[in-house]
Design a protein around this motif. Structure first.
Motif, mmCIF file in Angstrom:
data_model
loop_
_atom_site.group_PDB
_atom_site.id
_atom_site.type_symbol
_atom_site.label_atom_id
_atom_site.label_comp_id
_atom_site.label_asym_id
_atom_site.label_seq_id
_atom_site.Cartn_x
_atom_site.Cartn_y
_atom_site.Cartn_z
ATOM 1 N N ASP A 183 0.585 5.666 0.163
ATOM 2 C CA ASP A 183 -0.254 6.845 0.402
ATOM 3 C C ASP A 183 0.589 8.101 0.265
ATOM 4 O O ASP A 183 1.724 8.049 -0.217
ATOM 5 C CB ASP A 183 -0.961 6.766 1.758
ATOM 6 C CG ASP A 183 0.014 6.764 2.941
ATOM 7 O OD1 ASP A 183 1.201 7.134 2.766
ATOM 8 O OD2 ASP A 183 -0.417 6.381 4.055
ATOM 9 N N TRP B 102 0.828 -1.196 0.000
ATOM 10 C CA TRP B 102 0.000 0.000 0.000
ATOM 11 C C TRP B 102 0.869 1.255 0.000
ATOM 12 O O TRP B 102 1.915 1.301 0.653
ATOM 13 C CB TRP B 102 -0.925 0.019 1.211
ATOM 14 C CG TRP B 102 -2.089 -0.900 1.051
ATOM 15 C CD1 TRP B 102 -2.197 -2.171 1.516
ATOM 16 C CD2 TRP B 102 -3.302 -0.617 0.358
ATOM 17 N NE1 TRP B 102 -3.411 -2.715 1.160
ATOM 18 C CE2 TRP B 102 -4.122 -1.776 0.456
ATOM 19 C CE3 TRP B 102 -3.798 0.498 -0.321
ATOM 20 C CZ2 TRP B 102 -5.390 -1.842 -0.117
ATOM 21 C CZ3 TRP B 102 -5.066 0.434 -0.889
ATOM 22 C CH2 TRP B 102 -5.847 -0.721 -0.782
ATOM 23 N N ASP C 200 -11.566 3.101 -4.774
ATOM 24 C CA ASP C 200 -11.421 2.331 -3.535
ATOM 25 C C ASP C 200 -10.795 0.957 -3.742
ATOM 26 O O ASP C 200 -10.485 0.279 -2.752
ATOM 27 C CB ASP C 200 -12.803 2.091 -2.893
ATOM 28 C CG ASP C 200 -13.459 3.364 -2.393
ATOM 29 O OD1 ASP C 200 -12.780 4.398 -2.308
ATOM 30 O OD2 ASP C 200 -14.664 3.309 -2.075
ATOM 31 N N GLY D 47 -3.844 4.208 -1.833
ATOM 32 C CA GLY D 47 -4.920 4.443 -0.879
ATOM 33 C C GLY D 47 -5.470 5.847 -0.983
ATOM 34 O O GLY D 47 -4.725 6.817 -1.157
#
Length: 277
Positions: free
Chosen positions: A121, A119, A215, A251
């Motif tokens: 961000d 992930w 999402d 994300g």
């Protein structure tokens, strides 16, 4: 409160942004080298070239917000530098800084590198694998050092009406996809990207950087197989991962926490609706 907004570069995404701003009652100017012949009710066109500072001498006074979202004519290092780095500098030098309250730079998730499916961000350190990401990151960093308040929106891969090149490659059997090792794909519908831009122009105190993505990160083979089945195309054969695009899952928690939500949270639903029209 109505704003006087300049869209610097106004292609498909810019027109989607303009439509939303005009509905809100803003005065919207759109800058392109060659404005289109067809009129858009309420939209004020400016013929100018971001790479040619002498063409920027007639910008309207009192611009309060800028959305910088040009598209290069060529995918090479010189074109990206001329447009995103030099063009941004030329534009801010030509504008009346006394009225300007925000510059929103539409950047790309290309500023991130390879993350082996982990992930990512806004706090993940950028490590662009290609010249496009390098130059977008340079533009981001230059803008952050200026006195004007600024916001960066790093968009994932756009899809939507008029963006069907992938579908045509699948139909032609020309698309390949890695299958043995998952390569993660990240997408955002063009309408959701436009809504995110307008949302960030209205936030009273936006953070410096946001990721614009839906999402649902998906393994590339899963997404491509789904689209191929929608259009009765053969499933793509095994092939290498896309070059210059690391495998990662982006994300959107920061953008969602600010009050934005995608209409199309899963690209499979977005493509299904797009191809059903």
């Amino acid at each position: 409160m109505a704003e006087r907004i300049l869209l610097a570069g106004c292609g498909d995404l810019g027109l989607r942004v303009a439509a939303r701003l005009l509905v809100q009652g803003d005065e919207v100017w759109a800058l392109r080298r060659r404005p289109p012949p067809e009129a858009v009710p309420g939209l004020r066109w400016l013929g100018a070239d971001l790479a040619a500072p002498h063409s920027l001498g007639s910008l309207p006074p009192g611009i309060t917000r800028v959305v910088f979202l040009p598209a290069p004519d060529a995918r090479d290092k010189a074109a990206y530098r001329s447009l995103f780095v030099d063009g941004l500098r030329h534009l801010l030098q030509a504008l009346d800084g006394r009225a300007l309250r925000q510059v929103l730079l539409v950047s790309s998730s290309a500023v991130y590198g390879e993350h082996d499916g982990d992930w990512v961000d806004e706090d993940t350190p950028p490590a662009p694998p290609g010249f496009n990401g390098e130059l977008l990151l340079e533009a981001e960093q230059w803008l952050a050092a200026q006195a004007v308040p600024s916001t960066v929106l790093r968009l994932a891969g756009l899809y939507g009406p008029g963006r069907l090149q992938l579908v045509e490659r699948l139909r032609a059997g020309a698309q390949r996809v890695p299958r043995e090792t998952p390569h993660w794909a990240n997408r955002i519908h063009a309408d959701d990207a436009a809504a995110a831009i307008v949302h960030l122009l209205r936030l009273p105190a936006p953070q410096p950087v946001y990721l614009g993505v839906d999402d649902t990160p998906l393994p590339l083979d899963e997404l491509y197989d789904f689209i191929a089945q929608l259009v009765d195309a053969p499933l793509p054969a095994e092939g290498p991962a896309p070059t210059g695009v690391g495998s990662k899952r982006l994300g959107n928690a920061r953008l969602r926490a600010s009050g934005w939500a995608p209409e199309w949270p899963d690209a499979r639903d977005g493509y299904a609706a797009l191809l059903d029209t």
